[in-house]
Design a protein around this motif. Structure first.
Motif, PDB file in Angstrom:
ATOM      1  N   TRP A 298       0.863  -1.184   0.000  1.00 59.55           N
ATOM      2  CA  TRP A 298       0.000   0.000   0.000  1.00 59.55           C
ATOM      3  C   TRP A 298       0.899   1.233   0.000  1.00 59.55           C
ATOM      4  O   TRP A 298       1.855   1.312   0.776  1.00 59.55           O
ATOM      5  N   PHE A 299       0.576   2.171  -0.866  1.00 56.74           N
ATOM      6  CA  PHE A 299       1.250   3.450  -0.929  1.00 56.74           C
ATOM      7  C   PHE A 299       0.182   4.542  -0.860  1.00 56.74           C
ATOM      8  O   PHE A 299      -0.997   4.270  -1.068  1.00 56.74           O
ATOM      9  N   ARG A 300       0.607   5.763  -0.598  1.00 58.01           N
ATOM     10  CA  ARG A 300      -0.351   6.867  -0.576  1.00 58.01           C
ATOM     11  C   ARG A 300       0.291   8.131  -1.115  1.00 58.01           C
ATOM     12  O   ARG A 300       1.513   8.303  -1.062  1.00 58.01           O
TER      13      ARG A 300
ATOM     14  N   GLU B 192       4.929  13.696  -2.800  1.00 55.54           N
ATOM     15  CA  GLU B 192       5.315  12.486  -3.505  1.00 55.54           C
ATOM     16  C   GLU B 192       4.536  11.292  -2.943  1.00 55.54           C
ATOM     17  O   GLU B 192       4.131  11.283  -1.784  1.00 55.54           O
ATOM     18  N   ARG B 193       4.357  10.291  -3.793  1.00 52.39           N
ATOM     19  CA  ARG B 193       3.743   9.063  -3.311  1.00 52.39           C
ATOM     20  C   ARG B 193       4.726   8.379  -2.362  1.00 52.39           C
ATOM     21  O   ARG B 193       5.930   8.313  -2.623  1.00 52.39           O
TER      22      ARG B 193
ATOM     23  N   ALA C 287      -5.066  11.188   1.918  1.00 45.62           N
ATOM     24  CA  ALA C 287      -4.302  10.909   0.700  1.00 45.62           C
ATOM     25  C   ALA C 287      -5.124   9.990  -0.191  1.00 45.62           C
ATOM     26  O   ALA C 287      -6.138   9.428   0.241  1.00 45.62           O
ATOM     27  N   VAL C 288      -4.645   9.819  -1.404  1.00 44.80           N
ATOM     28  CA  VAL C 288      -5.136   8.741  -2.254  1.00 44.80           C
ATOM     29  C   VAL C 288      -4.271   7.526  -1.945  1.00 44.80           C
ATOM     30  O   VAL C 288      -3.041   7.615  -1.981  1.00 44.80           O
ATOM     31  N   TYR C 289      -4.922   6.424  -1.642  1.00 45.91           N
ATOM     32  CA  TYR C 289      -4.206   5.200  -1.278  1.00 45.91           C
ATOM     33  C   TYR C 289      -4.226   4.241  -2.458  1.00 45.91           C
ATOM     34  O   TYR C 289      -5.279   3.975  -3.046  1.00 45.91           O
ATOM     35  N   TYR C 290      -3.038   3.730  -2.777  1.00 42.62           N
ATOM     36  CA  TYR C 290      -2.859   2.840  -3.910  1.00 42.62           C
ATOM     37  C   TYR C 290      -2.400   1.463  -3.447  1.00 42.62           C
ATOM     38  O   TYR C 290      -1.533   1.348  -2.572  1.00 42.62           O
TER      39      TYR C 290
ATOM     40  N   GLY D  82      12.273  -8.109  -1.164  1.00 40.84           N
ATOM     41  CA  GLY D  82      13.095  -7.079  -0.535  1.00 40.84           C
ATOM     42  C   GLY D  82      12.715  -5.720  -1.073  1.00 40.84           C
ATOM     43  O   GLY D  82      11.981  -5.613  -2.049  1.00 40.84           O
ATOM     44  N   ASN D  83      13.247  -4.658  -0.445  1.00 44.11           N
ATOM     45  CA  ASN D  83      12.967  -3.280  -0.903  1.00 44.11           C
ATOM     46  C   ASN D  83      11.476  -3.020  -1.046  1.00 44.11           C
ATOM     47  O   ASN D  83      11.033  -2.380  -2.008  1.00 44.11           O
ATOM     48  N   TYR D  84      10.693  -3.475  -0.102  1.00 49.24           N
ATOM     49  CA  TYR D  84       9.241  -3.379  -0.186  1.00 49.24           C
ATOM     50  C   TYR D  84       8.745  -1.938  -0.234  1.00 49.24           C
ATOM     51  O   TYR D  84       7.631  -1.685  -0.684  1.00 49.24           O
ATOM     52  N   TYR D  85       9.561  -1.018   0.227  1.00 43.91           N
ATOM     53  CA  TYR D  85       9.145   0.375   0.313  1.00 43.91           C
ATOM     54  C   TYR D  85       9.409   1.151  -0.967  1.00 43.91           C
ATOM     55  O   TYR D  85       9.061   2.328  -1.064  1.00 43.91           O
ATOM     56  N   LEU D  86      10.020   0.521  -1.949  1.00 44.81           N
ATOM     57  CA  LEU D  86      10.379   1.208  -3.187  1.00 44.81           C
ATOM     58  C   LEU D  86       9.316   1.018  -4.248  1.00 44.81           C
ATOM     59  O   LEU D  86       9.002  -0.106  -4.644  1.00 44.81           O
TER      60      LEU D  86
END
Length: 125
Positions: A36-38, A44-45, A92-95, A104-108
């Motif tokens: 999930w990102f926002r 920035e997202r 925010a808009v959540y994606y 790995g690098n789940y936040y990218l």
């Protein structure tokens, strides 16, 4: 190819809760790491949370740790984001995002190949 559809967004008062859902198409959902990102207006997202394809591990941004919980139901091809103690800054808009066998690098953001259209979350003060 995976298609993602988010739902569950809306308007809530500060301190309230919402549960977002992301329904995925396809028969290989269980092999996808889900995130999930926002994106807030003018920003920035950013990463919010992720759950790896085996559901053995979850990851959270510091700003939501202890308030948000990510989970998945592979039988329903759905990932959830339970959001509690919401704050105006969570607006925010959540994606929803997916990548097969990501480990790995789940936040990218660029690690994820598939994205939903987003759902708006607005938290009033």
């Amino acid at each position: 190819q995976v298609q993602l559809v988010e739902s569950g967004g809306g308007l809530v008062q500060a301190g309230g809760s919402l549960r977002l859902s992301c329904a995925a198409s396809g028969r290989t959902f269980s092999s996808y790491t889900m995130g999930w990102f926002r994106q807030a207006p003018g920003k920035e997202r950013e990463f919010v949370a992720a759950i790896n394809w085996s559901a053995g591990s979850t990851y959270y941004a510091n700003s939501v740790k202890g308030r948000f919980t990510i989970s998945r139901d592979n039988a329903k091809n759905t990932v959830y984001l339970q959001m509690n103690s919401l704050k105006p800054e969570d607006t925010a808009v959540y994606y929803c995002a997916a990548d097969r066998y990501l480990s790995g690098n789940y936040y990218l953001q660029f690690e994820y190949d598939h994205w939903g259209q987003g759902t708006q979350v607005t938290v009033s003060s």
